[in-house]
Design an enzyme around this catalytic site. Structure first.
Site, PDB file in Angstrom:
ATOM      1  N   MET A  32       0.850  -1.194   0.000  1.00 44.68           N
ATOM      2  CA  MET A  32       0.000   0.000   0.000  1.00 44.68           C
ATOM      3  C   MET A  32       0.891   1.251   0.000  1.00 44.68           C
ATOM      4  SD  MET A  32      -3.400  -1.054   2.052  1.00 44.68           S
ATOM      5  CE  MET A  32      -2.808  -0.837   3.696  1.00 44.68           C
ATOM      6  N   HIS A  36       9.302   0.953   3.094  1.00 44.03           N
ATOM      7  CA  HIS A  36      10.453   1.078   3.993  1.00 44.03           C
ATOM      8  C   HIS A  36      11.364  -0.143   3.780  1.00 44.03           C
ATOM      9  CE1 HIS A  36       8.357  -1.898   6.379  1.00 44.03           C
ATOM     10  NE2 HIS A  36       7.305  -1.100   6.475  1.00 44.03           N
ATOM     11  N   HIS A  39       9.838  -3.562   3.168  1.00 44.75           N
ATOM     12  CA  HIS A  39       9.365  -3.817   1.802  1.00 44.75           C
ATOM     13  C   HIS A  39      10.564  -4.081   0.877  1.00 44.75           C
ATOM     14  CE1 HIS A  39       5.976  -1.199   3.317  1.00 44.75           C
ATOM     15  NE2 HIS A  39       5.302  -2.205   2.808  1.00 44.75           N
ATOM     16  N   GLN A  63     -10.119  -2.766   3.127  1.00 42.61           N
ATOM     17  CA  GLN A  63      -9.539  -3.333   4.341  1.00 42.61           C
ATOM     18  C   GLN A  63      -9.420  -2.310   5.476  1.00 42.61           C
ATOM     19  OE1 GLN A  63      -5.764  -4.316   2.083  1.00 42.61           O
ATOM     20  NE2 GLN A  63      -4.840  -3.912   4.064  1.00 42.61           N
ATOM     21  N   GLN A 151       6.634 -11.747   7.265  1.00 48.04           N
ATOM     22  CA  GLN A 151       6.188 -12.521   8.446  1.00 48.04           C
ATOM     23  C   GLN A 151       5.653 -11.618   9.560  1.00 48.04           C
ATOM     24  OE1 GLN A 151       9.274 -15.137  10.140  1.00 48.04           O
ATOM     25  NE2 GLN A 151       8.244 -14.892  12.124  1.00 48.04           N
ATOM     26  N   LYS A 152       6.013 -10.341   9.513  1.00 46.48           N
ATOM     27  CA  LYS A 152       5.573  -9.454  10.598  1.00 46.48           C
ATOM     28  C   LYS A 152       4.050  -9.431  10.713  1.00 46.48           C
ATOM     29  CE  LYS A 152       5.061  -4.968  11.387  1.00 46.48           C
ATOM     30  NZ  LYS A 152       4.155  -4.635  10.511  1.00 46.48           N
ATOM     31  N   GLN A 156      -1.932 -12.081   8.359  1.00 45.72           N
ATOM     32  CA  GLN A 156      -2.122 -11.849   6.915  1.00 45.72           C
ATOM     33  C   GLN A 156      -1.452 -12.953   6.094  1.00 45.72           C
ATOM     34  OE1 GLN A 156      -2.357  -7.963   4.703  1.00 45.72           O
ATOM     35  NE2 GLN A 156      -0.173  -8.346   4.448  1.00 45.72           N
TER      36      GLN A 156
HETATM   37  O1  PAF Z   1       0.093  -5.594   3.893  1.00 43.27           O
HETATM   38  C1  PAF Z   1      -0.386  -4.753   3.107  1.00 43.27           C
HETATM   39  O2  PAF Z   1       0.224  -3.737   2.790  1.00 43.27           O
HETATM   40  C2  PAF Z   1      -1.787  -4.977   2.522  1.00 43.27           C
HETATM   41  O3  PAF Z   1      -2.591  -5.640   3.440  1.00 43.27           O
HETATM   42  C3  PAF Z   1      -1.768  -5.712   1.175  1.00 43.27           C
HETATM   43  C4  PAF Z   1      -1.182  -7.116   1.292  1.00 43.27           C
HETATM   44  C5  PAF Z   1      -0.958  -4.907   0.173  1.00 43.27           C
HETATM   45  C6  PAF Z   1      -3.187  -5.844   0.635  1.00 43.27           C
HETATM   46  O4  PAF Z   1      -3.776  -4.583   0.427  1.00 43.27           O
END
Ligand code: PAF
Length: 283
Positions: A32, A36, A39, A63, A151-152, A156
């Site tokens: 999203m 940082h 990612h 979400q 994993q953090k 999810q």
């Molecule tokens: O972890 C995230 O940034 C979001 O939940 C994702 C996986 C991009 C889905 O919108």
């Protein structure tokens, strides 16, 4: 790096790559934005493991519980692009809302065995179904070979794996280890909300769960959890939201180490008003 703004162009681009090279592999890193170092490590892993890496930046409204959170979500696109280029990302996919959710799109309720209602889901109703909807859309559009999750955000990762399984998706869900700051705090976009000192101090969370992982070799699981709980509570200003050991398949709490094949210790600690998530595999 190609910046592609529509799914139509992206599909054409990926199909051309597949046509030219039938063994091409596509690594997908959904994000999203507000990228940082955590990612960056996902992108890095994807670049190392695939012919082509696609990163999406899409702030997914389905979400978010509170409209206000959605509106104030940071969108530092220039910095994000810089980070992606540095990491060797091949394609940035930047779709708009109508592309991902056209008028004809019906939000689905995915049967994920209640994984969406547990732990974080208790205080965020609808959140994980929102994640499932957007991931399902992305998986359908891109048909990636592998998709990368940190994993953090432990719940999810479990939800994404279940989604791929129940939708018979061919995507391989890859979970990369938690990327940590030098002191040990799990990397998160929320960390910038901590004071400089708080950011260093907050490493006590990782110390507590790492110690628990050691302790379960010599004591009962509940004793190790009690010890970690006490340690965290002794830190000035720290409030434990939860600290629990779960079966990673069901996310149900376990009381003993032999109750499941794989067990993780999950915690959320509130510190300086920031909710900090962390976790560690116990077995
Ligand atoms: O972890 C995230 O940034 C979001 O939940 C994702 C996986 C991009 C889905 O919108």
């Amino acid at each position: 790096m190609h910046v592609i703004k529509t799914s139509e162009t992206l599909i054409k681009h990926l199909n051309a790559l597949r046509k030219n090279n039938p063994v091409v592999t596509i690594g997908f890193v959904p994000t999203m934005g507000a990228l940082h170092a955590g990612h960056a490590s996902l992108i890095n892993t994807s670049v190392a493991e695939n012919t082509v890496t696609v990163c999406s930046i899409f702030v997914n409204p389905t979400q978010f519980g509170e409209a206000a959170d959605l509106e104030t979500y940071p969108k530092p696109i220039e910095n994000d692009i810089e980070l992606l280029v540095e990491q060797g990302c091949d394609i940035l996919f930047l779709p708009d809302y109508e592309d991902i959710y056209p008028d004809t799109y019906q939000q689905q309720e995915f049967p994920i065995d209640g994984l969406d209602h547990k732990i974080e889901g208790l205080s965020r109703p609808g959140h994980f179904q929102g994640v499932c909807n957007v991931l399902h859309r992305f998986f359908m559009l891109l048909s990636p070979t592998r998709a990368y999750f940190g994993q953090k955000d432990f719940q999810q990762t479990v939800v994404a794996q279940r989604l791929a399984a129940i939708t018979n998706s061919s995507v391989e869900i890859r979970i990369t280890p938690i990327y940590r700051e030098p002191h040990g705090l799990a990397m998160s976009s929320r960390n910038i909300r901590l004071s400089k000192k708080g950011r260093q101090n907050a490493a006590f969370i990782y110390r507590a769960i790492s110690q628990a992982k050691e302790d379960v070799k010599e004591m009962e699981l509940h004793e190790a959890i009690a010890k970690a709980t006490q340690f965290i509570k002794a830190q000035k200003g720290a409030h434990i939201d939860y600290l629990l050991a779960v079966d990673t398949a069901t996310l149900d709490p376990v009381q003993t180490l032999d109750s499941a094949n794989e067990i993780a210790l999950l915690t959320v600690v509130e510190y300086e008003g920031v909710r900090l998530l962390d976790n560690i595999y116990l077995k």
